[in-house]
Scaffold this motif. Structure first.
Motif, short mmCIF file in Angstrom:
data_model
loop_
_atom_site.label_atom_id
_atom_site.label_comp_id
_atom_site.label_asym_id
_atom_site.label_seq_id
_atom_site.Cartn_x
_atom_site.Cartn_y
_atom_site.Cartn_z
N THR A 25 -5.27 -9.81 3.28
CA THR A 25 -5.91 -9.67 4.86
C THR A 25 -6.05 -11.22 5.27
O THR A 25 -6.49 -11.39 6.44
CB THR A 25 -7.35 -9.34 4.54
N GLU A 26 -5.30 -12.03 4.69
CA GLU A 26 -5.41 -13.33 5.05
C GLU A 26 -4.32 -13.47 6.48
O GLU A 26 -3.28 -13.10 6.24
CB GLU A 26 -5.18 -14.27 3.89
N GLN A 27 -4.56 -14.33 7.31
CA GLN A 27 -3.83 -14.59 8.48
C GLN A 27 -2.61 -15.65 7.93
O GLN A 27 -1.65 -15.72 8.52
CB GLN A 27 -4.49 -14.97 9.48
N VAL A 56 -3.46 -7.12 -2.56
CA VAL A 56 -3.19 -5.60 -3.35
C VAL A 56 -1.73 -5.35 -3.52
O VAL A 56 -1.04 -5.25 -2.56
CB VAL A 56 -3.90 -4.59 -2.51
N PHE A 57 -1.55 -4.98 -4.80
CA PHE A 57 0.16 -4.63 -5.06
C PHE A 57 0.46 -3.14 -3.98
O PHE A 57 -0.52 -2.54 -4.02
CB PHE A 57 0.40 -4.40 -6.37
N GLU A 58 1.79 -3.32 -3.57
CA GLU A 58 2.03 -2.01 -3.04
C GLU A 58 2.93 -1.51 -4.03
O GLU A 58 3.72 -1.87 -4.72
CB GLU A 58 2.79 -2.45 -1.77
N ALA A 59 3.37 -0.20 -3.65
CA ALA A 59 4.49 0.46 -4.25
C ALA A 59 5.82 -0.24 -3.90
O ALA A 59 6.17 -0.61 -3.07
CB ALA A 59 4.64 1.87 -3.82
N LEU A 60 6.72 -0.18 -4.94
CA LEU A 60 8.21 -0.84 -4.99
C LEU A 60 8.94 0.09 -4.29
O LEU A 60 8.73 1.38 -4.35
CB LEU A 60 8.58 -0.95 -6.53
N LYS A 61 9.70 -0.44 -3.47
CA LYS A 61 10.94 0.12 -2.62
C LYS A 61 11.88 0.57 -3.45
O LYS A 61 12.66 -0.34 -3.95
CB LYS A 61 11.24 -0.77 -1.49
N GLN A 62 12.06 1.83 -3.83
CA GLN A 62 13.32 2.24 -4.47
C GLN A 62 14.41 2.51 -3.47
O GLN A 62 15.67 2.41 -3.91
CB GLN A 62 13.04 3.90 -5.27
N HIS A 63 14.30 2.78 -2.13
CA HIS A 63 15.28 2.74 -1.50
C HIS A 63 14.91 1.96 -0.20
O HIS A 63 13.90 1.63 0.13
CB HIS A 63 15.56 4.18 -0.92
N GLN A 94 7.19 -9.52 4.57
CA GLN A 94 6.63 -8.87 3.28
C GLN A 94 6.21 -9.76 2.28
O GLN A 94 6.94 -10.62 1.93
CB GLN A 94 7.61 -7.83 2.86
N LEU A 95 4.98 -9.87 1.92
CA LEU A 95 4.54 -10.77 0.76
C LEU A 95 4.74 -10.23 -0.45
O LEU A 95 4.88 -8.88 -0.57
CB LEU A 95 2.79 -10.73 1.20
N PHE A 96 5.13 -11.16 -1.37
CA PHE A 96 5.67 -10.68 -2.73
C PHE A 96 5.10 -11.60 -3.69
O PHE A 96 4.74 -12.73 -3.41
CB PHE A 96 6.94 -10.27 -2.89
N LEU A 97 4.87 -10.97 -4.96
CA LEU A 97 5.14 -12.02 -6.26
C LEU A 97 6.52 -11.94 -6.73
O LEU A 97 7.08 -10.71 -6.94
CB LEU A 97 3.97 -11.65 -7.12
N PRO A 138 -1.72 -7.99 13.38
CA PRO A 138 -2.31 -7.06 12.66
C PRO A 138 -1.93 -5.50 12.73
O PRO A 138 -2.25 -4.94 12.12
CB PRO A 138 -3.85 -7.28 12.78
N SER A 139 -1.17 -5.42 14.06
CA SER A 139 -0.89 -3.84 14.53
C SER A 139 0.41 -3.59 13.56
O SER A 139 0.80 -2.39 13.54
CB SER A 139 -0.57 -3.85 15.90
N ARG A 140 0.86 -4.47 12.98
CA ARG A 140 2.21 -4.14 12.33
C ARG A 140 2.13 -4.13 10.61
O ARG A 140 1.05 -4.77 10.25
CB ARG A 140 3.42 -5.27 12.64
N ASN A 141 3.02 -3.35 10.13
CA ASN A 141 2.90 -3.41 8.59
C ASN A 141 4.65 -3.80 8.25
O ASN A 141 5.56 -3.24 8.61
CB ASN A 141 2.60 -2.14 8.26
N PRO A 142 4.59 -4.88 7.63
CA PRO A 142 3.61 -5.82 7.23
C PRO A 142 3.14 -6.84 8.32
O PRO A 142 3.78 -6.68 9.37
CB PRO A 142 4.49 -6.93 6.29
#
Length: 313
Positions: free
Chosen positions: A132-134, A14-21, A28-31, A150-154
């Protein structure tokens, strides 16, 4: 979208908001916004970006000379990332997936070894997503470098092996300067890397690699036909290199596939020098035009010690 018969598209996250700052964190996963591959951030670099592009209103009609004005660098965030090996075959015509190379550990000064699926991307290249994949990224270094938490983001954190590898190899991985210039809607970005020194026939040979990205920001279809390099060494030599295409290819840049990225190598018998040049492009009507390659310095650095260590097996 062309795909094999019967093959369905599967969601990757699922896409996340772009980091402007601020910056994206390790894990961090990304395309990739230009090449479309799935990747994961290993760690960030802070580089000086020397951007020769000026607004059309400010550009003088005869501002052709490279040395006409000083270009000030501004700090910009780039990232060391892993490319998903499932996507490598799909991007290999547009971007080298073995662009990060080292000098080999033995005496053959021309021997290089490459780490597959390692790339450098700018902050703007990243379209962040979560999954959600490991093990969402397939790469031989993924589970050696990153730990699922799983307790962290990312939810992926750096293992000690990643921190140790970065610590040992950062002199050969770290990018410090990025150079950019646009001619007739073709933007050229160059990132030089110092690779080290080798002794050969009672003299010192200094090696650099440079990564180049070509981006077509216009609507016209163009094809790269020739390269023309000037290489100046501190020893006083000026070398001219002219040839067809780049790395054996003559890429077409279109709206559908606007970018091409490759890396190459250069050696000097002096600890510093600089390079500049042009790429000759051809339009569909057969006419040609030159695109400037921004001048960039080749500098050796204080880390000229032992050769880099390989990645953990």
């Amino acid at each position: 979208l062309n795909r094999p018969e019967g093959k369905i598209l599967e969601p990757v996250g699922v896409f996340e908001a772009l980091k402007q700052h601020g910056k994206y964190e390790t894990g961090q996963l990304f395309l990739h916004s230009v090449f479309g591959y799935r990747g994961i951030v290993l760690f960030p670099w802070h580089a000086r970006l020397y951007d020769r592009d000026v607004s059309p209103a400010a550009a003088a009609p005869d501002s052709v000379g490279h040395g006409s004005k000083e270009v000030k660098g501004k700090m910009h965030t780039y990232y060391q990332v892993l490319i998903d090996t499932r996507d490598c075959p799909h991007i290999s015509q547009r971007s080298q997936t073995e662009a990060v190379t080292f000098l080999a550990n033995h005496d053959d000064s021309r021997a290089l070894y490459a780490i597959p699926g390692l790339d450098y991307v700018s902050h703007e290249d990243i379209l962040p997503y979560n999954s959600t994949e490991q093990v969402p990224i397939q790469h031989e270094l993924f589970e050696r470098f990153l730990l699922f938490d799983p307790s962290r983001n990312p939810p992926f954190t750096a293992r000690d092996t990643l921190r140790a590898w970065q610590e040992k190899n950062h002199p050969w991985l770290e990018l410090s300067d990025v150079h950019r210039e646009t001619t007739e809607n073709i933007r050229v970005t160059v990132i030089p890397f110092y690779m080290g020194m080798r002794e050969a026939q009672n003299s010192h040979v200094y090696w650099w690699r440079y990564c180049i990205r070509l981006e077509n920001q216009g609507n016209e279809v163009v094809q790269l036909r020739e390269r023309h390099w000037r290489i100046f060494s501190l020893s006083g030599t000026l070398e001219t290199v002219r040839g067809r295409g780049v790395v054996g290819k003559e890429p077409v840049l279109s709206r559908e596939q606007p970018a091409f990225q490759y890396s190459s190598h250069v050696s000097l018998q002096a600890p510093s020098g600089h390079m500049w040049g042009t790429f000759c492009f051809e339009r569909t009507d057969g006419s040609h035009f030159d695109v400037r390659i921004p001048p960039f310095s080749l500098e050796s650095n204080k880390y000229d010690k032992a050769p880099p260590t390989g990645y953990p097996l």
